[in-house]
Write a protein that holds these residues in place. Structure first.
Motif, PDB file in Angstrom:
ATOM      1  N   PHE A 266       7.205   1.164 -11.885  1.00  0.00           N
ATOM      2  CA  PHE A 266       6.450  -0.147 -11.670  1.00  0.00           C
ATOM      3  C   PHE A 266       6.177  -0.280 -10.319  1.00  0.00           C
ATOM      4  O   PHE A 266       6.526   0.530  -9.126  1.00  0.00           O
ATOM      5  CB  PHE A 266       7.586  -1.195 -11.794  1.00  0.00           C
ATOM      6  CG  PHE A 266       8.842  -1.207 -10.848  1.00  0.00           C
ATOM      7  CD1 PHE A 266      10.116  -0.553 -11.508  1.00  0.00           C
ATOM      8  CD2 PHE A 266       8.628  -1.651  -9.798  1.00  0.00           C
ATOM      9  CE1 PHE A 266      11.119  -0.461 -10.578  1.00  0.00           C
ATOM     10  CE2 PHE A 266      10.009  -1.560  -8.839  1.00  0.00           C
ATOM     11  CZ  PHE A 266      10.981  -1.085  -9.302  1.00  0.00           C
ATOM     12  N   ILE A 267       5.272  -1.129 -10.027  1.00  0.00           N
ATOM     13  CA  ILE A 267       4.696  -1.209  -8.578  1.00  0.00           C
ATOM     14  C   ILE A 267       4.198  -2.652  -8.629  1.00  0.00           C
ATOM     15  O   ILE A 267       3.717  -3.175  -9.519  1.00  0.00           O
ATOM     16  CB  ILE A 267       3.425  -0.445  -8.266  1.00  0.00           C
ATOM     17  CG1 ILE A 267       3.012  -0.600  -6.865  1.00  0.00           C
ATOM     18  CG2 ILE A 267       2.486  -0.487  -9.098  1.00  0.00           C
ATOM     19  CD1 ILE A 267       2.474   0.459  -6.260  1.00  0.00           C
ATOM     20  N   GLU A 268       4.398  -3.156  -7.302  1.00  0.00           N
ATOM     21  CA  GLU A 268       4.217  -4.717  -7.097  1.00  0.00           C
ATOM     22  C   GLU A 268       3.652  -4.814  -5.784  1.00  0.00           C
ATOM     23  O   GLU A 268       4.202  -4.399  -4.773  1.00  0.00           O
ATOM     24  CB  GLU A 268       5.350  -5.639  -7.171  1.00  0.00           C
ATOM     25  CG  GLU A 268       6.310  -5.533  -8.479  1.00  0.00           C
ATOM     26  CD  GLU A 268       7.418  -6.345  -8.409  1.00  0.00           C
ATOM     27  OE1 GLU A 268       7.920  -6.450  -9.494  1.00  0.00           O
ATOM     28  OE2 GLU A 268       7.936  -6.666  -7.322  1.00  0.00           O
ATOM     29  N   VAL A 269       2.661  -5.552  -5.368  1.00  0.00           N
ATOM     30  CA  VAL A 269       2.050  -5.824  -4.270  1.00  0.00           C
ATOM     31  C   VAL A 269       1.552  -7.311  -4.181  1.00  0.00           C
ATOM     32  O   VAL A 269       1.028  -7.618  -5.097  1.00  0.00           O
ATOM     33  CB  VAL A 269       0.512  -5.000  -3.944  1.00  0.00           C
ATOM     34  CG1 VAL A 269       0.076  -5.166  -2.556  1.00  0.00           C
ATOM     35  CG2 VAL A 269       0.840  -3.569  -4.390  1.00  0.00           C
ATOM     36  N   PHE A 270       2.116  -7.973  -3.304  1.00  0.00           N
ATOM     37  CA  PHE A 270       2.040  -9.576  -3.155  1.00  0.00           C
ATOM     38  C   PHE A 270       1.553  -9.810  -1.631  1.00  0.00           C
ATOM     39  O   PHE A 270       1.874  -9.144  -0.951  1.00  0.00           O
ATOM     40  CB  PHE A 270       3.454 -10.244  -3.141  1.00  0.00           C
ATOM     41  CG  PHE A 270       4.258  -9.887  -4.324  1.00  0.00           C
ATOM     42  CD1 PHE A 270       3.565  -9.792  -5.621  1.00  0.00           C
ATOM     43  CD2 PHE A 270       5.601  -9.889  -4.499  1.00  0.00           C
ATOM     44  CE1 PHE A 270       4.275  -9.489  -6.883  1.00  0.00           C
ATOM     45  CE2 PHE A 270       6.382  -9.871  -5.552  1.00  0.00           C
ATOM     46  CZ  PHE A 270       5.628  -9.400  -6.882  1.00  0.00           C
ATOM     47  N   GLY A 271       0.371 -10.563  -1.830  1.00  0.00           N
ATOM     48  CA  GLY A 271      -0.102 -11.138  -0.496  1.00  0.00           C
ATOM     49  C   GLY A 271       0.018 -12.727  -0.818  1.00  0.00           C
ATOM     50  O   GLY A 271       0.340 -13.390  -1.665  1.00  0.00           O
ATOM     51  N   THR A 272      -0.708 -13.479   0.590  1.00  0.00           N
ATOM     52  CA  THR A 272      -0.534 -14.820   0.636  1.00  0.00           C
ATOM     53  C   THR A 272      -1.772 -15.442  -0.448  1.00  0.00           C
ATOM     54  O   THR A 272      -1.556 -16.414  -0.956  1.00  0.00           O
ATOM     55  CB  THR A 272      -0.922 -15.318   1.911  1.00  0.00           C
ATOM     56  OG1 THR A 272      -2.254 -14.590   2.259  1.00  0.00           O
ATOM     57  CG2 THR A 272       0.095 -14.954   3.024  1.00  0.00           C
ATOM     58  N   ASP A 273      -2.683 -14.627  -0.857  1.00  0.00           N
ATOM     59  CA  ASP A 273      -3.752 -15.179  -1.604  1.00  0.00           C
ATOM     60  C   ASP A 273      -3.873 -14.731  -3.200  1.00  0.00           C
ATOM     61  O   ASP A 273      -4.296 -15.230  -3.916  1.00  0.00           O
ATOM     62  CB  ASP A 273      -5.076 -14.986  -1.138  1.00  0.00           C
ATOM     63  CG  ASP A 273      -5.159 -15.485   0.167  1.00  0.00           C
ATOM     64  OD1 ASP A 273      -4.550 -16.503   0.581  1.00  0.00           O
ATOM     65  OD2 ASP A 273      -6.230 -14.935   0.786  1.00  0.00           O
ATOM     66  N   GLY A 274      -3.073 -13.464  -3.218  1.00  0.00           N
ATOM     67  CA  GLY A 274      -3.045 -12.769  -4.699  1.00  0.00           C
ATOM     68  C   GLY A 274      -2.021 -11.845  -4.816  1.00  0.00           C
ATOM     69  O   GLY A 274      -1.505 -11.464  -3.508  1.00  0.00           O
TER      70      GLY A 274
END
Ligand code: NAD
Length: 374
Positions: A266-274
Motif C-alpha cells: 500500500f501507499i498513501e500520500v495526504f496533503g492539505t488539498d488532496g
C-alpha cells in the motif's frame, strides 16, 4: 524486432513466476522487444525438471557459470537466497550479461555497494525487481502526486504486510535466518517493495527512527525439531523526507506478522488539498481525497489500465502475474532505450539507497536514537 534471451538462476518461487511472464509475452501489444526464457540453473534437480515444461528452455544446469558462459543468453534474472546475491550478480556482470537482480540487491549495504561498482565498471544494464508499482492503482498514485493539487504535504505512508508468520508452526526457511536473509531481516524481504514508489517520487528519508520486532525466536525445522528464527519480523521506520524545503513525516512499514494481511502492498500520500490512497487488498480501488467546499473521499474503480498495453479487456481485474509481466516489459523497454515516460525498475542507486536506509534503521533500533540516513 529486438530479441531478449533470458537465463534464470534460481528456479524457486520467483524463478517459476518469471517463466510464466515469458510464456505469455505475446499478450503485450506492439511491444518492440521479444523475450524468451532460454536457460535455467538451479541446484535442485526437481526444480530443473519442472522447467522441462517450458519449450523455449534449451539449457538446464546446476551450475550458474554455465549460463553465464552461454552466448545465447543476453540477460540473467537471479532469484536466490540473499547471501548468494553478491557473488552471483558480480559473476554474471563480469561474464558480460545484463541483469535483473532480485531484492534486496545483496545481503547488506556493503554488498550492494560492491555490486553497484561492478555494474558501473562493466557498463551492463542492471535493474532490481519490484513489481507492485506496476499495479494501475499504484501508477495512479504516482500520477496524482506528479500532477500536483495535493496542497502542502502532510504525511506519506508506504508498506507491505504479510501474515502467515502469525502461525508459530509455520516451518522455518532461509528467509527467517540471518545468515541467509541478512541482518536487515524483513526489511530485506519486503523493503524494496516499500521504497520504490516513494524514492521515485523524490521522497528520500533524511532521518529515521526504527522500531524492529522479533516475535518467534524458533520455528519447526521440518524434520521434527526446532531451528533458530533470528531475523527481524516486523519493521516500522519513522522518517523525515524533505519536500519543497519542508520536513514531511514518512512511515515505511514492513511486516511478516500483520493480522489478516496476506500480501497487502500500500501507499498513501495526504496533503492539505488532496490525498491519494491505494492498497492491493482492494486491487481495483483507488481512493482520492478532495477538499472543496465540502471534504470528500472518492472511490474510483480501476480496470486493466497498464503502462504497457496488453490484449486483456479494459474492465478485467489485474493480478500478480500481470504486474510481473509489466515489470519485465519495463526492464526490456528501458534496456532497449524505449521506456519513454513510463515507470522504470529500481536502479542500482535506489537499491543502495534502500540499504542505506535499512542500515540506519538497524542502528536506530539498536541505540534507540534517530539516525541520519543520506
Ligand atoms: N519480487 C518479488 O515479489 C519476490 C517475491 C519473493 C522472493 N523474492 C526474492 O527472490 C529471491 C529468491 O526468492 P524465492 O522466494 O524465489 O526463493 P526460493 O527459496 O523459492 O527459491 C530459491 C531457489 O534458488 C535455488 N538456489 C539456491 N542456491 C543456488 C545456486 N547457487 N545456484 C542456483 N540456484 C540456487 C534454490 O534451489 C531454490 O530453488 C530472493 O532474493 C527474494 O528476496 C522476490
Amino acid at each position: 524486432m529486438n530479441k531478449m534471451r533470458v537465463g534464470v538462476i534460481g528456479g524457486g518461487l520467483m524463478g517459476k513466476e518469471v517463466a510464466s511472464a515469458f510464456g505469455r509475452w505475446f499478450v503485450l501489444q506492439d511491444f518492440p522487444v521479444q523475450a524468451e526464457l532460454v536457460a535455467v540453473c538451479d541446484v535442485q534437480e526437481s526444480v530443473r525438471e519442472w522447467f522441462r515444461r517450458v519449450p523455449t528452455v534449451k539449457q538446464l544446469t546446476a551450475h550458474a557459470s554455465e549460463v553465464f558462459a552461454n552466448p545465447e543468453v543476453d540477460v540473467v534474472y537471479i532469484a536466490v537466497p540473499h547471501h548468494l546475491h553478491e557473488s552471483l550478480y558480480i559473476e554474471a556482470l563480469r561474464a558480460g550479461k545484463d541483469l535483473l537482480a532480485e531484492k534486496p540487491f545483496g545481503i547488506d549495504l556493503a554488498a550492494a555497494i560492491r555490486i553497484r561498482e561492478v555494474a558501473k565498471e562493466t557498463g551492463r544494464f542492471v535493474r532490481c525487481s519490484s513489481e507492485f508499482p506496476f499495479m494501475p492503482g499504484a501508477l495512479r498514485v504516482m500520477d496524482a502526486v506528479k500532477n500536483g493539487g495535493l496542497g502542502r504535504l502532510l504525511e506519506i505512508r508506504s508498506g507491505f504486510h504479510h501474515s502467515s508468520d502469525l502461525d508459530p508452526l509455520k516451518p522455518v526457511n532461509w528467509k527467517r535466518q540471518v545468515k541467509f536473509c541478512g541482518a536487515i531481516g524483513v526489511m530485506g524481504d519486503l523493503g524494496m517493495h516499500t521504497i520504490h514508489v516513494p524514492f521515485r517520487l523524490g521522497y528520500k528519508p533524511t532521518r529515521v527512527y526504527a522500531q524492529l520486532q522479533k516475535i518467534y525466536h524458533e520455528r519447526p525445522d521440518g524434520k521434527g525439531g526446532m531451528a533458530p528464527c533470528d531475523t527481524w519480523d516486523n519493521a516500522l521506520l519513522h522518517t523525515d523526507v524533505a519536500v519543497d524545503g519542508n520536513d514531511v513525516p514518512a512511515r515505511f512499514e514492513m511486516k511478516r506478522l500483520a493480522p489478516g494481511e496476506t500480501n497487502s502492498w500500500f501507499i498513501e500520500v495526504f496533503g492539505t488539498d488532496g490525498g491519494v490512497r491505494y492498497n492491493t487488498k482492494e486491487p481495483k480501488t483507488l481512493h482520492l481525497f478532495e477538499r472543496g467546499k465540502e471534504q470528500a473521499w472518492k472511490r474510483l474503480e480501476l480496470g486493466h489500465q497498464m503502462a504497457f498495453p496488453v490484449i486483456t479487456g479494459g474492465i478485467f481485474e489485474v493480478g500478480f502475474p500481470d504486474i510481473l509481466l509489466q515489470m519485465w516489459a519495463s526492464f526490456a523497454a528501458e534496456r532497449a532505450g524505449l521506456l519513454g515516460h513510463r515507470l522504470g525498475c529500481v536502479t542500482p542507486d535506489e537499491a543502495v539507497a534502500s540499504h542505506e536506509l535499512f542500515a540506519a534503521a538497524l542502528l536506530s533500533h539498536e541505540t534507540k536514537t534517530v539516525q541520519l540516513v543520506f
